[in-house]
Design a protein around this motif. Structure first.
Motif, PDB file in Angstrom:
ATOM      1  N   GLY A 298      -5.582 -17.809  -3.311  1.00 41.56           N
ATOM      2  CA  GLY A 298      -4.875 -18.884  -2.516  1.00 41.56           C
ATOM      3  C   GLY A 298      -5.348 -19.039  -1.359  1.00 41.56           C
ATOM      4  O   GLY A 298      -5.553 -19.875  -0.402  1.00 41.56           O
TER       5      GLY A 298
ATOM      6  N   ARG B 212      -9.093 -20.137 -10.911  1.00 39.40           N
ATOM      7  CA  ARG B 212      -7.528 -19.059 -11.440  1.00 39.40           C
ATOM      8  C   ARG B 212      -8.352 -19.030 -12.953  1.00 39.40           C
ATOM      9  O   ARG B 212      -7.876 -17.983 -13.727  1.00 39.40           O
ATOM     10  CB  ARG B 212      -6.714 -20.397 -11.596  1.00 39.40           C
ATOM     11  CG  ARG B 212      -5.514 -20.057 -10.869  1.00 39.40           C
ATOM     12  CD  ARG B 212      -4.580 -20.225 -11.081  1.00 39.40           C
ATOM     13  NE  ARG B 212      -3.694 -21.877 -11.844  1.00 39.40           N
ATOM     14  CZ  ARG B 212      -4.180 -22.902 -11.682  1.00 39.40           C
ATOM     15  NH1 ARG B 212      -3.167 -23.183 -10.468  1.00 39.40           N
ATOM     16  NH2 ARG B 212      -3.628 -23.841 -12.615  1.00 39.40           N
TER      17      ARG B 212
ATOM     18  N   GLY C 132      -2.777 -28.347  -9.193  1.00 41.76           N
ATOM     19  CA  GLY C 132      -2.733 -27.307  -8.410  1.00 41.76           C
ATOM     20  C   GLY C 132      -1.547 -26.489  -7.855  1.00 41.76           C
ATOM     21  O   GLY C 132      -0.059 -27.383  -8.765  1.00 41.76           O
ATOM     22  N   ASN C 133      -1.032 -25.521  -7.280  1.00 40.77           N
ATOM     23  CA  ASN C 133      -0.020 -25.320  -6.495  1.00 40.77           C
ATOM     24  C   ASN C 133       0.731 -25.946  -5.955  1.00 40.77           C
ATOM     25  O   ASN C 133       0.209 -25.848  -4.784  1.00 40.77           O
ATOM     26  CB  ASN C 133      -0.295 -23.353  -6.226  1.00 40.77           C
ATOM     27  CG  ASN C 133       1.405 -22.733  -6.118  1.00 40.77           C
ATOM     28  OD1 ASN C 133       1.876 -23.923  -6.473  1.00 40.77           O
ATOM     29  ND2 ASN C 133       1.309 -21.434  -6.061  1.00 40.77           N
TER      30      ASN C 133
ATOM     31  N   LYS D 179       0.036 -31.253  -6.975  1.00 40.67           N
ATOM     32  CA  LYS D 179       1.319 -30.973  -8.168  1.00 40.67           C
ATOM     33  C   LYS D 179       0.217 -32.187  -9.125  1.00 40.67           C
ATOM     34  O   LYS D 179      -0.028 -31.819 -10.325  1.00 40.67           O
ATOM     35  CB  LYS D 179       3.130 -31.626  -7.702  1.00 40.67           C
ATOM     36  CG  LYS D 179       3.159 -31.239  -8.703  1.00 40.67           C
ATOM     37  CD  LYS D 179       4.953 -31.291  -8.254  1.00 40.67           C
ATOM     38  CE  LYS D 179       5.695 -31.134 -10.048  1.00 40.67           C
ATOM     39  NZ  LYS D 179       7.095 -31.992  -9.243  1.00 40.67           N
TER      40      LYS D 179
ATOM     41  N   TRP E 298       2.277 -31.787  -1.116  1.00 40.99           N
ATOM     42  CA  TRP E 298       3.239 -31.117  -2.343  1.00 40.99           C
ATOM     43  C   TRP E 298       3.022 -31.999  -3.493  1.00 40.99           C
ATOM     44  O   TRP E 298       2.637 -31.562  -4.854  1.00 40.99           O
ATOM     45  CB  TRP E 298       4.412 -30.934  -1.715  1.00 40.99           C
ATOM     46  CG  TRP E 298       5.036 -30.939  -2.813  1.00 40.99           C
ATOM     47  CD1 TRP E 298       5.648 -30.011  -4.017  1.00 40.99           C
ATOM     48  CD2 TRP E 298       6.094 -31.846  -3.871  1.00 40.99           C
ATOM     49  NE1 TRP E 298       6.762 -30.173  -5.219  1.00 40.99           N
ATOM     50  CE2 TRP E 298       6.979 -31.304  -4.128  1.00 40.99           C
ATOM     51  CE3 TRP E 298       6.621 -33.061  -3.371  1.00 40.99           C
ATOM     52  CZ2 TRP E 298       8.078 -32.134  -5.865  1.00 40.99           C
ATOM     53  CZ3 TRP E 298       7.315 -33.865  -4.466  1.00 40.99           C
ATOM     54  CH2 TRP E 298       7.723 -33.390  -5.187  1.00 40.99           C
TER      55      TRP E 298
ATOM     56  N   ALA F 143      -6.501 -28.643  -4.580  1.00 38.51           N
ATOM     57  CA  ALA F 143      -6.137 -27.957  -6.336  1.00 38.51           C
ATOM     58  C   ALA F 143      -7.361 -27.880  -7.348  1.00 38.51           C
ATOM     59  O   ALA F 143      -7.385 -26.905  -8.079  1.00 38.51           O
ATOM     60  CB  ALA F 143      -5.185 -29.553  -6.985  1.00 38.51           C
TER      61      ALA F 143
ATOM     62  N   GLU G 234      -8.172 -24.091  -6.699  1.00 35.22           N
ATOM     63  CA  GLU G 234      -7.852 -23.488  -7.229  1.00 35.22           C
ATOM     64  C   GLU G 234      -7.802 -23.724  -8.588  1.00 35.22           C
ATOM     65  O   GLU G 234      -7.789 -22.518  -8.915  1.00 35.22           O
ATOM     66  CB  GLU G 234      -5.830 -23.887  -6.692  1.00 35.22           C
ATOM     67  CG  GLU G 234      -5.183 -22.377  -7.417  1.00 35.22           C
ATOM     68  CD  GLU G 234      -3.459 -23.795  -7.200  1.00 35.22           C
ATOM     69  OE1 GLU G 234      -2.824 -22.630  -7.882  1.00 35.22           O
ATOM     70  OE2 GLU G 234      -3.950 -24.671  -6.294  1.00 35.22           O
TER      71      GLU G 234
ATOM     72  N   LEU H 232       2.888 -25.947  -3.930  1.00 34.72           N
ATOM     73  CA  LEU H 232       3.309 -24.403  -2.193  1.00 34.72           C
ATOM     74  C   LEU H 232       2.744 -24.339  -1.184  1.00 34.72           C
ATOM     75  O   LEU H 232       2.585 -24.976  -0.533  1.00 34.72           O
ATOM     76  CB  LEU H 232       3.885 -23.345  -2.923  1.00 34.72           C
ATOM     77  CG  LEU H 232       5.065 -23.406  -3.608  1.00 34.72           C
ATOM     78  CD1 LEU H 232       5.432 -22.127  -3.687  1.00 34.72           C
ATOM     79  CD2 LEU H 232       5.715 -23.533  -2.584  1.00 34.72           C
ATOM     80  N   LEU H 233       0.843 -24.084  -2.521  1.00 32.92           N
ATOM     81  CA  LEU H 233       0.121 -24.648  -1.332  1.00 32.92           C
ATOM     82  C   LEU H 233      -0.431 -26.234  -0.515  1.00 32.92           C
ATOM     83  O   LEU H 233      -0.613 -26.263   0.197  1.00 32.92           O
ATOM     84  CB  LEU H 233      -1.035 -24.212  -2.236  1.00 32.92           C
ATOM     85  CG  LEU H 233      -1.785 -22.344  -2.566  1.00 32.92           C
ATOM     86  CD1 LEU H 233      -2.461 -22.457  -3.939  1.00 32.92           C
ATOM     87  CD2 LEU H 233      -1.148 -21.566  -1.509  1.00 32.92           C
TER      88      LEU H 233
END
Length: 467
Positions: free
Chosen positions: A265, A252, A183-184, A179, A175, A245, A248, A186-187
């Motif tokens: 995702g 994106r 990246g996200n 971050k 997490w 990350a 992703e 949650l992923l």
């Protein structure tokens, strides 16, 4: 009126608004990214009534004002034309002044500091569990739950709660790391949890499975991949998070927004997962084991030297920010061996800096210095050393040297006696609860060294110099 006056004096001492690139504040300190820290008039700054200390670290110039007062001071600075930036903006501005090594250290700090509350809490709870289940603490060759079986379930619940943070540590690191890398998050959590999925062979059972030849594998089109988890490991999830990350972010930017949910995702996790199980995981798992085995061998064969050097160098590493890198090392040691011999030295080093500051509090004539030394000394005893270190000890030098020598001596003593902690805890006086119960006596001896020695030496020198 006093704060308004002091705000003008602070602004003048740091080179004016033109020297401020970005500014914000935390609970106790003004955090400034300055264009040129050479313009700061340190002597003039220290003479300001509201200023309790100042220091530069990780590209930021920080001025200690105090809880509650710092908000009002920053408002006065706003009225004088200092705009408020977010903490991320200040960090970004500060990062531009760092060399590659400093940036790498800062990256590790930004990843591990946000998850530190969970790890420290887990460490303290494990300490309580150790007290309840450890033999010979309150009863000869028996634990509390042996003598009082009705406490056994309570100890078990505490253990379950405490162990969760370590069992699912890759999820926490995933997490925070994803971050940090843009990246996200949650992923990142999902990626971390993938690495500790119950379907996989537990990392702590891997050695035995290798001996027995029972390591489970996947056959991916003729490629044999070990089906193992990475419980308690740091490096595999760190590198996997970086790859996740970057993939992703790439997707994106390339995939139309209308189908990003269906593509970004799943593809990111799938590609990163395959890469991790095939290459990243095994390589980083081996590297992590190599690092911990090397440290264990070093401290086993040269215990006195290792404890002396680490005890002496830790406060120096705090000044440079390099101490953050050892968070990962401590976590890796706990994951691989079930305990860490480095963290107890850290705890004693923090206490030592606090004791030196308290020695200054008793000896100093200046009321402002007495107040700063007292509050920062107690703060260091509770694990936060920066105010004592930068506001008092380094400012006068001899308290810092007294604390450094004392922590080196205490580090030597507890390392020779193989004192270990079950986990990371509060790096100060409460740290004893994270120490394995059988090592309490020698850790207490170390505590006495770092409480008495730096206090007495600092007090005597300060009195002699009439500080």
């Amino acid at each position: 009126m006093s704060l308004k006056k002091d705000a003008k004096l602070i602004l003048d001492a740091i080179g004016g608004t033109d020297n401020i690139q970005a500014a914000t504040h935390c609970v106790t300190r003004l955090r400034l990214s300055l264009y040129d820290e050479g313009k700061v008039d340190q002597k003039k700054l220290e003479e300001i009534d509201s200023v309790k200390g100042s220091f530069s670290t990780n590209g930021q110039f920080q001025i200690v004002i105090g809880q509650g007062t710092v908000d009002k001071m920053f408002k006065e600075l706003n009225d004088l034309g200092v705009g408020e930036a977010s903490k991320d903006e200040v960090k970004a501005a500060s990062a531009q002044k760092m060399n590659p090594l400093q940036q790498a250290i800062k990256t590790l700090a930004d990843i591990f500091i946000p998850i530190l509350p969970a790890i420290v809490t887990a460490g303290l709870l494990l300490g309580i569990n150790n007290i309840l289940t450890g033999s010979g603490i309150f009863y000869d060759e028996q634990s509390v739950i042996d003598v009082h079986p009705q406490w056994a379930d309570l100890a078990n619940i505490i253990n379950v709660i405490a162990n969760t943070a370590f069992t699912f540590l890759p999820g926490l690191i995933g997490w925070s790391a994803v971050k940090k890398f843009g990246g996200n998050p949650l992923l990142g959590i999902v990626m971390g949890l993938i690495l500790v999925n119950p379907e996989l062979l537990n990392a702590w059972s891997y050695g035995k499975a290798v001996e027995e030849g029972t390591v489970p594998t996947w056959n991916l089109f003729g490629l044999e991949v070990e089906k193992i988890g990475y419980q308690g490991q740091v490096l595999p999830v760190l590198f996997a998070s970086y790859i996740l990350a970057k993939i992703e972010i790439f997707l994106r930017n390339k995939v139309p927004e209308s189908i990003q949910l269906l593509i970004v995702g799943p593809v990111s996790l799938l590609v990163t997962g395959f890469l991790t199980f095939i290459a990243i995981g095994p390589l980083m798992f081996g590297l992590g084991n190599l690092i911990t085995d090397g440290l264990v061998a070093l401290f086993d064969n040269f215990a006195a030297l290792g404890g002396l050097v680490y005890g002496a160098l830790y406060p120096v590493m705090v000044i440079t920010g390099m101490h953050h890198t050892f968070l990962a090392v401590d976590i890796q040691l706990v994951g691989n061996t079930g305990s860490t011999f480095l963290w107890p030295i850290l705890a004693l080093s923090n206490i030592s800096q606090g004791s030196a500051a308290l020695g200054m509090m008793i000896a100093a004539r200046d009321e402002k210095l007495r107040g700063l030394a007292g509050s920062s000394g107690l703060s260091a005893w509770l694990g936060i050393t920066e105010p004592a270190l930068f506001g008092v000890n380094l400012r006068y030098k001899f308290p810092f040297i007294a604390a450094l020598v004392s922590s080196a001596i205490a580090g030597l003593v507890i390392t020779v006696q193989s004192v270990r902690a079950s986990s990371i805890g509060v790096g100060g006086v409460p740290g004893i609860f994270s120490i394995l119960p059988e090592d309490w006596f020698w850790f207490f001896v170390g505590m006495m060294i770092v409480i008495v020695l730096p206090f007495v030496v600092t007090f005597l020198i300060a009195k002699g110099r009439k500080v």
